[in-house]
Design a protein around this motif. Sequence first.
Motif, mmCIF file in Angstrom:
data_model
loop_
_atom_site.group_PDB
_atom_site.id
_atom_site.type_symbol
_atom_site.label_atom_id
_atom_site.label_comp_id
_atom_site.label_asym_id
_atom_site.label_seq_id
_atom_site.Cartn_x
_atom_site.Cartn_y
_atom_site.Cartn_z
ATOM 1 N N GLU A 154 16.485 -28.740 -108.138
ATOM 2 C CA GLU A 154 16.117 -27.706 -108.181
ATOM 3 C C GLU A 154 16.917 -26.936 -109.292
ATOM 4 O OE1 GLU A 154 12.696 -26.613 -106.665
ATOM 5 O OE2 GLU A 154 12.680 -25.117 -108.293
ATOM 6 N N CYS A 160 11.344 -20.002 -107.492
ATOM 7 C CA CYS A 160 10.955 -21.280 -107.324
ATOM 8 C C CYS A 160 10.279 -22.098 -108.097
ATOM 9 C CB CYS A 160 9.809 -21.658 -105.917
ATOM 10 S SG CYS A 160 10.573 -20.616 -104.514
ATOM 11 N N THR A 175 12.621 -24.110 -102.563
ATOM 12 C CA THR A 175 12.408 -24.958 -103.564
ATOM 13 C C THR A 175 10.849 -25.095 -102.916
ATOM 14 O OG1 THR A 175 12.508 -26.171 -101.101
ATOM 15 C CG2 THR A 175 13.945 -27.184 -102.909
ATOM 16 N N ASN A 231 18.656 -22.749 -99.262
ATOM 17 C CA ASN A 231 17.703 -23.088 -100.092
ATOM 18 C C ASN A 231 16.497 -21.646 -99.551
ATOM 19 O OD1 ASN A 231 14.522 -23.199 -100.754
ATOM 20 N ND2 ASN A 231 14.318 -25.584 -100.156
ATOM 21 N N CYS A 290 6.259 -28.792 -104.250
ATOM 22 C CA CYS A 290 6.964 -29.728 -104.957
ATOM 23 C C CYS A 290 7.223 -30.408 -104.675
ATOM 24 C CB CYS A 290 7.698 -28.086 -104.607
ATOM 25 S SG CYS A 290 9.547 -28.413 -105.795
#
Length: 395
Positions: free
Chosen positions: A315, A273, A301, A59, A307
């Motif tokens: 994602e 993102c 994210t 991430n 989110c």
Amino acid sequence: MSEVFHKAGWVMMSPLVWLRRGVVGIKKGLITYVGPYKASQHKKVWDHGPGVIMPALVNAHTHLGLCMLKGKIDTGRGFLEWVKDLVFKRGLFSRSETEEALRKGVKETLDTGTGLVAEVGDLEPSRSVLEASALDTILFQEVLGHNPEPNFILAQKGKITLSLAGHALHTTSPQTLMALKELTRKAQRPFSIHLAESFLETEFLLTGKGEWAELLEARGIDFSLLGPFGQRPIDRALSLDLLDSRTIAVHLLDVTEKDVEILAKTRTKVVICPRSNLALHGKLPDIHLFLKYGIEPAIGTDSLASCPTLNMFNEMAFVAKNFPNISPQLIFNMATRNGAIALGRNDMGTMAKGNLAKLIYVHVEENKSEDVMRRILAGENMNIKRVDAEFSPTQ
Ligand SMILES: [Zn+2]
């Protein structure tokens, strides 16, 4: 600790290199072997099943320190209202509430197959919570406002690598950004910045006016130190010498073709993102434009304030759905290898001898690697577990 072998229907070394009925050897947390399974050679084998053993996900941009804001901020009223709400509400939580939510966020991250995160925010409580977790982390301490001589010690402590982030060009003074970048340059660490996220940012940097200027004025903030004005975000970042292969530029929603050319020439790392972008700005990053200039983005994210989940498979599924012409291999790269490279962690994101054994097993039953990827990107009922050296062998 002796070598333990992990076997599955598939081993994804990278999105382009798949082994049918492969096996991975692990010893002391490192990959010692990746190759075909041979019953005569591989003792102490843990058979995970018909699915795929693959590198844990990366991430490449999140704010776990904002997990307490999950579901608390309406993203539908536009970016400016979201910023106001976030600034107000984040102050309402105690340290223990923030820490508790952070712990939950770390658990969700690990449970959904992520092994490495770029965490952007305050040093604490993120450092304490992440240090005690199984996540590998680059923790970017984030700076806003004007502080021309920031004093940070960028130590490596345990699993956590410390680095620095300037919040953005329209919130952090040029002198501060240059000083932060210089500190990370000396320490050979990645530097992170939100860049060209919105039209408001571009307008403000070009003119010193507009809704962003009004917001700062209304809050009594003297923004003269954010000037001089007159450049678009990427031109500004370039003239401040912020762009190079160790800079992670996040979002890049409001970019021109010339901007992307500059990002490519300076070898700036691009992180997008998409779910957060659509929620806050009603817009998606132009992935095809990045690809045209040879830039393969990584994905993140962003926070739970913009989110709904920290699940990187969500994602990836979102990218697959919204960019049907982008290949599954590229989407898997975005969530593994590209993030690891952006964060300077070449020992993760792909599977090779000597790399960290941060691996996951995803249960799917398919006979072609393309179909495995498609099934995973369809995002239905994912059964994910971590493949750790501690698993006891079955034979
Ligand atoms: Zn962010």
